[in-house]
Design an enzyme around this catalytic site. Structure first.
Site, PDB file in Angstrom:
ATOM      1  N   CYS A 166       2.011   1.355 -18.053  1.00  0.00           N
ATOM      2  CA  CYS A 166       3.005   2.281 -17.491  1.00  0.00           C
ATOM      3  C   CYS A 166       4.040   2.728 -18.522  1.00  0.00           C
ATOM      4  O   CYS A 166       4.856   3.625 -18.250  1.00  0.00           O
ATOM      5  CB  CYS A 166       3.702   1.644 -16.304  1.00  0.00           C
ATOM      6  SG  CYS A 166       4.667   0.168 -16.715  1.00  0.00           S
ATOM      7  N   CYS A 206     -22.872 -18.613  12.593  1.00  0.00           N
ATOM      8  CA  CYS A 206     -22.359 -19.926  12.982  1.00  0.00           C
ATOM      9  C   CYS A 206     -21.339 -20.469  11.987  1.00  0.00           C
ATOM     10  O   CYS A 206     -20.672 -21.472  12.273  1.00  0.00           O
ATOM     11  CB  CYS A 206     -23.517 -20.907  13.125  1.00  0.00           C
ATOM     12  SG  CYS A 206     -24.402 -21.230  11.565  1.00  0.00           S
ATOM     13  N   CYS A 210     -30.790 -25.027  10.426  1.00  0.00           N
ATOM     14  CA  CYS A 210     -29.331 -25.180  10.447  1.00  0.00           C
ATOM     15  C   CYS A 210     -28.936 -26.065  11.626  1.00  0.00           C
ATOM     16  O   CYS A 210     -29.697 -26.227  12.591  1.00  0.00           O
ATOM     17  CB  CYS A 210     -28.684 -23.797  10.551  1.00  0.00           C
ATOM     18  SG  CYS A 210     -26.873 -23.837  10.583  1.00  0.00           S
ATOM     19  N   CYS A 249     -36.720 -19.195   6.818  1.00  0.00           N
ATOM     20  CA  CYS A 249     -37.195 -19.338   5.448  1.00  0.00           C
ATOM     21  C   CYS A 249     -36.002 -19.210   4.507  1.00  0.00           C
ATOM     22  O   CYS A 249     -35.274 -18.217   4.559  1.00  0.00           O
ATOM     23  CB  CYS A 249     -38.230 -18.262   5.140  1.00  0.00           C
ATOM     24  SG  CYS A 249     -38.681 -18.135   3.393  1.00  0.00           S
ATOM     25  N   CYS A 285     -67.004  15.353  30.987  1.00  0.00           N
ATOM     26  CA  CYS A 285     -67.517  16.592  30.398  1.00  0.00           C
ATOM     27  C   CYS A 285     -66.913  16.818  29.024  1.00  0.00           C
ATOM     28  O   CYS A 285     -65.751  16.498  28.773  1.00  0.00           O
ATOM     29  CB  CYS A 285     -67.196  17.755  31.322  1.00  0.00           C
ATOM     30  SG  CYS A 285     -67.695  19.356  30.691  1.00  0.00           S
ATOM     31  N   HIS A 317     -69.429  26.734  31.485  1.00  0.00           N
ATOM     32  CA  HIS A 317     -70.272  25.761  30.815  1.00  0.00           C
ATOM     33  C   HIS A 317     -71.225  25.136  31.826  1.00  0.00           C
ATOM     34  O   HIS A 317     -71.057  25.269  33.034  1.00  0.00           O
ATOM     35  CB  HIS A 317     -69.427  24.686  30.164  1.00  0.00           C
ATOM     36  CG  HIS A 317     -68.644  23.886  31.162  1.00  0.00           C
ATOM     37  ND1 HIS A 317     -67.497  24.352  31.736  1.00  0.00           N
ATOM     38  CD2 HIS A 317     -68.882  22.651  31.696  1.00  0.00           C
ATOM     39  CE1 HIS A 317     -67.014  23.445  32.580  1.00  0.00           C
ATOM     40  NE2 HIS A 317     -67.846  22.414  32.580  1.00  0.00           N
TER      41      HIS A 317
END
Length: 517
Positions: free
Chosen positions: A122, A216, A232, A239, A292, A315
């Protein structure tokens, strides 16, 4: 030959005392795991104690003040062993310099005789008590230092606040940071202290927060193995490496791919390819719901289901009027056939994965029931009436069911084309798949046996029947545990070990996961 003939059976000639000593020995169940790894649940109360233990080790070995010891530990992720190795290899000066620790502290500027000191930030003049200096020897006014600290903390750099001097690698003294912040911003000072405390977890490869929601407040610290499954004290099993739910024998990579596959729309797309065709006019997907081969889209367009070409509305049974379907698109047929096979394969493995996962949820009730029986049983009762064997069986059942459920996504990727396409010839893949599926089916058979025996309950049966039931469940518990071990050995030694791609899996642990609290 009956499958049970392959396993040791209990003889009826053995007396009660022999069973009391050996069959009902709970220590036998506590040593079923093939691999031992220890971990500790770190509570909020124990966090400071564990951090101070590490700090004291560094302070004592390297003769450092607490501030420098913390800087060194944070820089090397709280690995004391690694720091000592680098100390021997690099030497003290280089190790400290790279971490931002000042080896020889400067006690103060040689300006004590002057009444004013100019701050180079400063450019104001200040008295000596309005200026602070770090161990690197650089000094600025307290206001500039404080603003620097606040900015760094708000930017998430609170654990390693560097000196303001350009090209200076030194880390600011935490005592100075704390002192200046407390006088101007107590809330930021508290955050700074909290960040330093939590650095033991945030910057530590061997410690991770429990991923419970809501959180937790606990963390888990492992000793050596990071590819492991932990529990825990809040009850969540996960994992340690990827923080996902327990997923062995899947590797973290396999589980990540499986989770995404179960969540995304890839199989929906496959279903659409197999079961619908695009309208030749508006391109909307059309699902055929009649016998069909002339179908009509909601836009009004008629087309042939066989080849997808547009036609008129008139048809007959054998021929669509004005349109004879004799075209063949080899690439299109191959694409549809591949989608059909992919969908069928995924459905096969997902259904079996889900069936065992659902059974696991229901069989949790066994454990609750047997825990109550163990609590209410009298201590003077004989071992088979203590129901400890039933609780051990329930714990083993839950673990084996978990292994079975996760073995299906493992097989999906192990014997598919996504991960190991170039690692095995088709013959090797088929051979390994047959080996794996034989072991998987043996385990599945015995797990169902154990589940059926535990599910019958023990109310209203005679003492002799209860004794015989306890022996049978103890035997099944050991069989299931052994088959789980063998499945893991097959995966590790015969399937994954010969491959070039590294897919570490968490070691097998029978029943409850071992922890220290």
């Amino acid at each position: 030959m009956d499958d049970d003939d392959n396993y040791p059976q209990w003889s009826d000639e053995e007396d009660d005392d022999h069973f009391s000593e050996n069959v009902f020995d709970t220590a036998d169940y506590e040593n079923l795991a093939t691999t031992s790894y220890a971990y500790t649940v770190v509570t909020e109360m124990s966090l400071l104690t564990m951090q101070m233990e590490q700090l004291n080790i560094m302070k004592e070995i390297l003769a450092l003040p607490e501030n420098s010891a913390r800087i060194l530990l944070i820089n090397h992720r709280w690995d004391v062993r690694r720091i000592l190795e680098l100390f021997e290899r690099k030497g003290k000066e280089r190790l400290f310099s790279e971490a931002g620790v000042t080896l020889h502290e400067n006690n103060g500027p040689s300006l004590s005789s002057q009444s004013k000191i100019t701050c180079n930030v400063c450019f104001e003049d200040f008295s000596m008590d309005e200026v602070s200096m770090m161990s690197c020897g650089h000094y600025y006014c307290n206001n500039c230092w404080t603003e620097h600290f606040i900015i760094k903390i708000n930017d998430g750099e609170s654990r390693r606040i560097r000196c303001m001097t350009p090209n200076c690698n030194a880390i600011c003294n935490e005592e100075v940071v704390r002192k200046l912040l407390k006088s101007k911003s107590p809330d930021i000072a508290s955050r700074f202290d909290r960040f330093l405390l939590e650095s033991y977890i945030e910057d530590n490869n061997k410690v991770k927060w429990c991923p419970s929601t809501p959180h937790c407040g606990n963390a888990i610290q492992v000793e050596d193995e990071i590819y492991c499954e932990v529990e825990c004290s809040c009850g969540l099993q996960f994992c340690f490496n990827c923080l996902s739910k327990v997923h062995s024998p899947c590797s973290c990579k396999m589980w990540d791919l499986w989770s995404k596959k179960c969540q995304d729309d890839s199989e929906n797309i496959n279903w659409i390819i197999v079961n619908t065709k695009p309208c030749p006019k508006c391109q909307k997907k059309v699902d055929k719901n009649g016998g069909c081969n002339l179908v009509k889209c909601i836009c009004g367009q008629h087309f042939c289901w066989l080849c997808g070409a547009a036609t008129g509305s008139a048809h007959t049974y054998s021929k669509i009027k004005g349109h004879s379907c004799g075209r063949y698109d080899d690439e299109k047929v191959k694409h549809i056939e591949h989608a059909k096979r992919s969908l069928h394969r995924y459905t096969h493995y997902y259904d079996r994965y889900k069936v065992h996962a659902d059974s696991l949820k229901h069989e949790n009730e066994f454990k609750v029931t047997f825990e109550e029986l163990v609590r209410t049983s009298k201590s003077e009762e004989s071992n088979h009436k203590s129901f400890r064997w039933a609780l051990n069986g329930a714990n083993q059942l839950l673990r084996a069911r978990q292994v079975l459920s996760n073995s299906y996504p493992f097989a999906f990727y192990m014997f598919g084309d996504e991960l190991f396409q170039d690692e095995m010839t088709p013959e090797e893949r088929l051979q390994k798949q047959n080996l794996f599926e034989v072991q998987q089916q043996q385990l599945e058979f015995q797990v169902e046996n154990l589940s059926m025996c535990l599910g019958k309950g023990f109310h209203g049966i005679s003492d002799t029947e209860l004794f015989d039931t306890s022996l049978h469940i103890i035997n099944l518990t050991r069989i299931v545990n052994r088959l789980c071990k063998e499945l893991y050995l097959c995966i590790e030694d015969d399937l994954l070990s010969p491959l070039q791609i590294n897919h570490p899996i968490a070691p097998y642990k029978s029943q409850a996961l071992t922890k220290n609290q």
